[in-house]
Write a protein that holds these residues in place. Structure first.
Motif, mmCIF file in Angstrom:
data_model
loop_
_atom_site.group_PDB
_atom_site.id
_atom_site.type_symbol
_atom_site.label_atom_id
_atom_site.label_comp_id
_atom_site.label_asym_id
_atom_site.label_seq_id
_atom_site.Cartn_x
_atom_site.Cartn_y
_atom_site.Cartn_z
ATOM 1 N N PHE A 249 51.073 -102.414 -8.370
ATOM 2 C CA PHE A 249 52.302 -103.164 -8.642
ATOM 3 C C PHE A 249 52.121 -104.673 -8.762
ATOM 4 N N ASP A 250 50.912 -105.180 -8.767
ATOM 5 C CA ASP A 250 50.700 -106.623 -8.784
ATOM 6 C C ASP A 250 51.388 -107.294 -9.972
ATOM 7 N N ALA A 251 51.325 -106.679 -11.145
ATOM 8 C CA ALA A 251 51.941 -107.280 -12.337
ATOM 9 C C ALA A 251 53.464 -107.157 -12.318
ATOM 10 N N VAL A 252 53.993 -106.185 -11.568
ATOM 11 C CA VAL A 252 55.435 -105.918 -11.536
ATOM 12 C C VAL A 252 56.125 -106.701 -10.418
ATOM 13 N N ARG A 253 55.484 -106.775 -9.277
ATOM 14 C CA ARG A 253 55.989 -107.491 -8.099
ATOM 15 C C ARG A 253 57.389 -107.053 -7.666
ATOM 16 N N PRO A 254 57.572 -105.765 -7.330
ATOM 17 C CA PRO A 254 58.881 -105.329 -6.830
ATOM 18 C C PRO A 254 59.115 -105.846 -5.412
ATOM 19 N N ALA A 255 60.370 -105.826 -4.980
ATOM 20 C CA ALA A 255 60.659 -106.042 -3.568
ATOM 21 C C ALA A 255 59.983 -104.891 -2.820
ATOM 22 N N ALA A 256 59.397 -105.182 -1.673
ATOM 23 C CA ALA A 256 58.642 -104.143 -0.976
ATOM 24 C C ALA A 256 58.898 -104.202 0.524
ATOM 25 N N THR A 257 58.898 -103.029 1.129
ATOM 26 C CA THR A 257 59.039 -102.898 2.569
ATOM 27 C C THR A 257 57.929 -101.998 3.066
ATOM 28 N N LEU A 258 57.318 -102.372 4.177
ATOM 29 C CA LEU A 258 56.268 -101.565 4.789
ATOM 30 C C LEU A 258 56.629 -101.403 6.265
ATOM 31 N N VAL A 259 56.724 -100.164 6.711
ATOM 32 C CA VAL A 259 57.160 -99.860 8.066
ATOM 33 C C VAL A 259 56.183 -98.882 8.704
ATOM 34 N N VAL A 260 55.868 -99.116 9.974
ATOM 35 C CA VAL A 260 55.055 -98.164 10.723
ATOM 36 C C VAL A 260 56.007 -97.215 11.449
ATOM 37 N N VAL A 261 55.767 -95.914 11.273
ATOM 38 C CA VAL A 261 56.605 -94.879 11.880
ATOM 39 C C VAL A 261 55.769 -94.041 12.842
ATOM 40 N N SER A 262 56.422 -93.216 13.627
ATOM 41 C CA SER A 262 55.694 -92.425 14.620
ATOM 42 C C SER A 262 54.991 -91.211 14.025
#
Length: 136
Positions: free
Chosen positions: A101-114
């Motif tokens: 996605f480097d060329a697109v650059r969307p909004a992004a969320t990264l979450v650690v889950v159990s």
């Protein structure tokens, strides 16, 4: 405020879609929302076992395949979400995301889950895409 017109729904071979009762992707006006997608090939075969980078690439590949059913590609992606089970995997998951996605650059969320329903899965992803004004 009016609600968006709900359009097509896409189903895949995922057994979870039938068991839980959801669609892989749903069209809502100019948006296409892709549900949480694991790195599972047909018949539930895990791709990239033990490798968060490969699992991320595989999960996004499956999510992007769902977008293709709406004639949309990676350039239409405006938001991504990545759920992972170990903070130690952030760099590898991020590397895979940047590669795609480097060329697109969307909004992004990264979450650690159990964890996930399949304990071998290290990463699950979601996408949102925007169709925008298209010419017919």
């Amino acid at each position: 405020m009016t609600s968006p017109e709900i359009g097509r729904r896409v189903q895949t071979e995922s057994p979870w879609e039938q068991t839980i009762g959801f669609a892989r992707a749903v069209e809502a006006g100019d948006l296409v929302l892709v549900a949480g997608t694991m790195p599972l090939a047909e018949r539930g075969v895990l791709e990239g076992e033990g490798d968060p980078y490969e699992q991320t690439l595989a999960a996004f590949r499956h999510a992007l395949d769902a977008l293709k059913r709406f004639d949309l590609g990676i350039e239409s992606v405006i938001r991504t979400r990545m759920y992972l089970t170990h903070a130690r995997d952030v760099d590898e998951v991020g590397r895979a995301h940047k590669e795609l996605f480097d060329a697109v650059r969307p909004a992004a969320t990264l979450v650690v889950v159990s964890g996930f329903v399949d304990s071998r899965v290290l990463v699950e992803v979601e996408l949102e895409a925007f169709r925008g004004a298209r010419q017919s």
